[in-house]
Design a protein around this motif. Structure first.
Motif, mmCIF file in Angstrom:
data_model
loop_
_atom_site.group_PDB
_atom_site.id
_atom_site.type_symbol
_atom_site.label_atom_id
_atom_site.label_comp_id
_atom_site.label_asym_id
_atom_site.label_seq_id
_atom_site.Cartn_x
_atom_site.Cartn_y
_atom_site.Cartn_z
ATOM 1 N N ARG A 1 0.835 -1.219 0.000
ATOM 2 C CA ARG A 1 0.000 0.000 0.000
ATOM 3 C C ARG A 1 0.871 1.271 0.000
ATOM 4 N NH1 ARG A 1 -4.388 -0.296 4.660
ATOM 5 N NH2 ARG A 1 -5.150 1.476 3.430
ATOM 6 N N SER A 2 2.072 1.151 -0.498
ATOM 7 C CA SER A 2 3.031 2.260 -0.436
ATOM 8 C C SER A 2 2.538 3.526 -1.116
ATOM 9 C CB SER A 2 4.363 1.837 -1.058
ATOM 10 O OG SER A 2 4.182 1.494 -2.428
ATOM 11 N N ASP A 3 1.717 3.361 -2.157
ATOM 12 C CA ASP A 3 1.214 4.550 -2.852
ATOM 13 C C ASP A 3 0.182 5.304 -2.024
ATOM 14 O OD1 ASP A 3 -0.556 2.448 -3.051
ATOM 15 O OD2 ASP A 3 -1.244 2.987 -5.058
ATOM 16 N N GLU A 4 -0.296 4.699 -0.901
ATOM 17 C CA GLU A 4 -1.259 5.374 -0.038
ATOM 18 C C GLU A 4 -0.599 6.031 1.175
ATOM 19 O OE1 GLU A 4 -4.663 2.879 0.974
ATOM 20 O OE2 GLU A 4 -4.016 1.458 -0.572
ATOM 21 N N VAL A 5 0.687 5.716 1.401
ATOM 22 C CA VAL A 5 1.382 6.203 2.598
ATOM 23 C C VAL A 5 2.026 7.557 2.317
ATOM 24 C CG1 VAL A 5 3.195 5.734 4.283
ATOM 25 C CG2 VAL A 5 1.826 3.838 3.353
ATOM 26 N N SER A 6 1.823 8.482 3.242
ATOM 27 C CA SER A 6 2.427 9.808 3.125
ATOM 28 C C SER A 6 3.620 9.960 4.072
ATOM 29 C CB SER A 6 1.392 10.888 3.442
ATOM 30 O OG SER A 6 1.993 12.172 3.494
ATOM 31 N N ARG A 7 3.449 9.463 5.302
ATOM 32 C CA ARG A 7 4.470 9.704 6.320
ATOM 33 C C ARG A 7 4.440 8.581 7.344
ATOM 34 N NH1 ARG A 7 6.826 14.653 8.328
ATOM 35 N NH2 ARG A 7 7.231 14.630 10.566
ATOM 36 N N VAL A 8 5.630 8.206 7.831
ATOM 37 C CA VAL A 8 5.737 7.168 8.846
ATOM 38 C C VAL A 8 6.571 7.715 9.998
ATOM 39 C CG1 VAL A 8 6.563 4.856 9.403
ATOM 40 C CG2 VAL A 8 5.547 5.314 7.158
ATOM 41 N N ASP A 9 6.032 7.618 11.194
ATOM 42 C CA ASP A 9 6.751 8.058 12.383
ATOM 43 C C ASP A 9 7.295 6.816 13.088
ATOM 44 O OD1 ASP A 9 7.693 9.077 14.767
ATOM 45 O OD2 ASP A 9 6.026 10.474 15.042
ATOM 46 N N ALA A 10 8.635 6.659 13.076
ATOM 47 C CA ALA A 10 9.247 5.459 13.651
ATOM 48 C C ALA A 10 9.801 5.700 15.043
ATOM 49 C CB ALA A 10 10.350 4.968 12.717
ATOM 50 N N ARG A 11 9.363 6.736 15.717
ATOM 51 C CA ARG A 11 9.909 7.055 17.029
ATOM 52 C C ARG A 11 9.234 6.280 18.165
ATOM 53 N NH1 ARG A 11 9.326 13.465 16.751
ATOM 54 N NH2 ARG A 11 7.355 12.757 15.818
ATOM 55 N N TYR A 12 8.558 5.194 17.851
ATOM 56 C CA TYR A 12 7.899 4.381 18.878
ATOM 57 C C TYR A 12 8.763 3.160 19.165
ATOM 58 C CZ TYR A 12 3.877 7.328 17.861
ATOM 59 O OH TYR A 12 3.040 8.407 17.686
ATOM 60 N N SER A 13 8.673 2.668 20.379
ATOM 61 C CA SER A 13 9.523 1.544 20.774
ATOM 62 C C SER A 13 9.009 0.207 20.259
ATOM 63 C CB SER A 13 9.647 1.491 22.300
ATOM 64 O OG SER A 13 8.349 1.377 22.894
ATOM 65 N N ASN A 14 7.698 0.121 19.961
ATOM 66 C CA ASN A 14 7.137 -1.170 19.555
ATOM 67 C C ASN A 14 6.357 -1.105 18.250
ATOM 68 O OD1 ASN A 14 5.108 0.408 20.513
ATOM 69 N ND2 ASN A 14 4.086 -1.226 21.689
ATOM 70 N N GLY A 15 6.618 -0.087 17.428
ATOM 71 C CA GLY A 15 5.899 -0.010 16.175
ATOM 72 C C GLY A 15 6.128 1.328 15.492
ATOM 73 N N VAL A 16 5.271 1.638 14.532
ATOM 74 C CA VAL A 16 5.357 2.906 13.806
ATOM 75 C C VAL A 16 3.948 3.474 13.659
ATOM 76 C CG1 VAL A 16 7.420 2.203 12.521
ATOM 77 C CG2 VAL A 16 5.147 1.828 11.512
ATOM 78 N N ALA A 17 3.887 4.789 13.481
ATOM 79 C CA ALA A 17 2.607 5.445 13.206
ATOM 80 C C ALA A 17 2.603 5.855 11.745
ATOM 81 C CB ALA A 17 2.433 6.665 14.106
ATOM 82 N N VAL A 18 1.521 5.528 11.067
ATOM 83 C CA VAL A 18 1.425 5.772 9.621
ATOM 84 C C VAL A 18 0.435 6.887 9.346
ATOM 85 C CG1 VAL A 18 0.885 4.765 7.379
ATOM 86 C CG2 VAL A 18 1.963 3.357 9.161
ATOM 87 N N GLN A 19 0.839 7.839 8.540
ATOM 88 C CA GLN A 19 -0.066 8.884 8.063
ATOM 89 C C GLN A 19 -0.372 8.592 6.601
ATOM 90 O OE1 GLN A 19 1.250 12.931 8.699
ATOM 91 N NE2 GLN A 19 -0.128 13.724 7.115
ATOM 92 N N TRP A 20 -1.655 8.383 6.316
ATOM 93 C CA TRP A 20 -2.064 8.018 4.965
ATOM 94 C C TRP A 20 -2.360 9.260 4.138
ATOM 95 C CZ3 TRP A 20 -1.497 2.896 4.172
ATOM 96 C CH2 TRP A 20 -1.492 2.083 5.302
ATOM 97 N N LYS A 21 -2.306 9.099 2.864
ATOM 98 C CA LYS A 21 -2.576 10.209 1.972
ATOM 99 C C LYS A 21 -4.056 10.566 1.963
ATOM 100 C CE LYS A 21 1.264 9.295 -1.191
ATOM 101 N NZ LYS A 21 1.655 8.938 -2.576
ATOM 102 N N SER A 22 -4.913 9.629 2.277
ATOM 103 C CA SER A 22 -6.349 9.906 2.300
ATOM 104 C C SER A 22 -6.689 10.672 3.571
ATOM 105 C CB SER A 22 -7.142 8.592 2.242
ATOM 106 O OG SER A 22 -6.847 7.800 3.366
ATOM 107 N N VAL A 23 -7.978 10.900 3.795
ATOM 108 C CA VAL A 23 -8.430 11.670 4.942
ATOM 109 C C VAL A 23 -8.489 10.809 6.196
ATOM 110 C CG1 VAL A 23 -10.229 13.270 5.736
ATOM 111 C CG2 VAL A 23 -9.804 12.987 3.295
ATOM 112 N N GLU A 24 -8.147 9.530 6.077
ATOM 113 C CA GLU A 24 -8.224 8.651 7.222
ATOM 114 C C GLU A 24 -7.335 9.137 8.355
ATOM 115 O OE1 GLU A 24 -7.323 4.636 6.225
ATOM 116 O OE2 GLU A 24 -8.253 4.781 4.251
ATOM 117 N N PRO A 25 -7.778 8.949 9.611
ATOM 118 C CA PRO A 25 -6.891 9.318 10.730
ATOM 119 C C PRO A 25 -5.681 8.392 10.760
ATOM 120 C CG PRO A 25 -8.799 8.092 11.503
ATOM 121 C CD PRO A 25 -9.063 8.393 10.060
#
Length: 279
Positions: free
Chosen positions: A249-273
């Motif tokens: 789904r790489s074409d839907e991903v805008s930004r990834v925050d890897a500053r978490y100890s057990n995972g990452v937070a993904v910001q999608w290009k759509s309006v989804e939270p």
């Protein structure tokens, strides 16, 4: 009649007796004999050879000067060679043109070299004379590695330079950060680029903020926030999550925050939270 003639003669005294072993030479003959002995003992061959060498050594600079003066010409043209991308051949020849008309032999080639190497794109300039009236300049340009900040380039040697036409470097990664940390940014960028290439992913850029936070940009446009601490571990964790969860789904991903100890937070290009993806 003969009897009347009285012949008187004065007795000539005989030579005084000589002492045994005495010489018959006078003082003048003694002096000349000593001089002849000194002259006979002198190494005249070596003296003449030395004198000839001294005379020749004194005449060589004079003769060379006279020869060069007779053979000297004015510089009539300056030829520029080398593979040029950022520089313009005509501009370089015009810059070196102020030496045209000067003495072919007396022109200081190092002066031309130093002048040309002040130009932003020029890594080095080699200048030589071409008989009878030309100079040849070989230009080697700096090889840009990446764009740096907004208006500079950084060479493969880690040197920052600011040409007026950085865009001619073409498509290059974009690096950013404090100038004094440019080599650190380059080193980190190379490590990440090699890792991404090993996973068939592309590297587009890397930035280091003043406060020390790193942000990676992939060739597909995804930004990866890595923060200040444990940057390499966070980057490795991102690669794992991306391969397992995000690649499809790489074409839907805008930004990834890897500053978490057990995972990452993904910001999608759509309006989804933003969603949370566990590794």
């Amino acid at each position: 009649m003969l009897e009347r003639l009285l012949i008187r003669s004065r007795a000539v005294p005989s030579d005084p007796p000589r002492r045994k072993g005495a010489t018959s030479l006078g003082p003048e003959r003694d002096r000349f004999g000593l001089l002849k002995a000194v002259l006979a003992a002198a190494p005249w061959g070596q003296v003449m050879m030395g004198a000839a060498i001294v005379l020749l050594a004194a005449m060589v600079p004079w003769g060379t000067s006279q020869f060069l003066n007779a053979m000297d010409r004015q510089v009539m043209a300056i030829d520029v060679t080398g593979t040029l991308v950022g520089e313009n051949r005509t501009s370089l020849e015009r810059s070196a043109g102020k030496w045209i008309g000067r003495s072919f032999f007396a022109t200081d080639l190092s002066e031309i070299k130093d002048s040309l190497e002040q130009r932003p794109w020029v890594e080095s300039a080699a200048v030589k004379r071409v008989w009878p009236d030309r100079l040849q300049v070989e230009i080697r340009e700096k090889k840009p590695l990446a764009y740096w900040n907004s208006d500079q380039l950084v060479s493969r040697n880690g040197e920052l330079f600011s040409p007026g036409n950085p865009e001619v470097a073409g498509k290059l990664p974009r690096l950013a950060g404090p100038d004094e940390r440019v080599k650190e940014v380059i080193s980190m960028a190379r490590v990440m680029a090699d890792t991404l290439t090993g996973h068939n992913l592309g590297f587009a850029g890397l930035s280091l903020e003043q406060r020390g936070a790193w942000t990676l940009t992939m060739a597909n446009g995804i930004e990866v926030v890595l923060g200040r601490d444990q940057v390499e571990e966070r980057f490795d964790r991102f690669i794992t999550v991306y391969q397992e969860r995000l690649a499809s789904r790489s074409d839907e991903v805008s930004r990834v925050d890897a500053r978490y100890s057990n995972g990452v937070a993904v910001q999608w290009k759509s309006v989804e939270p933003a969603s949370r993806s566990k590794s």
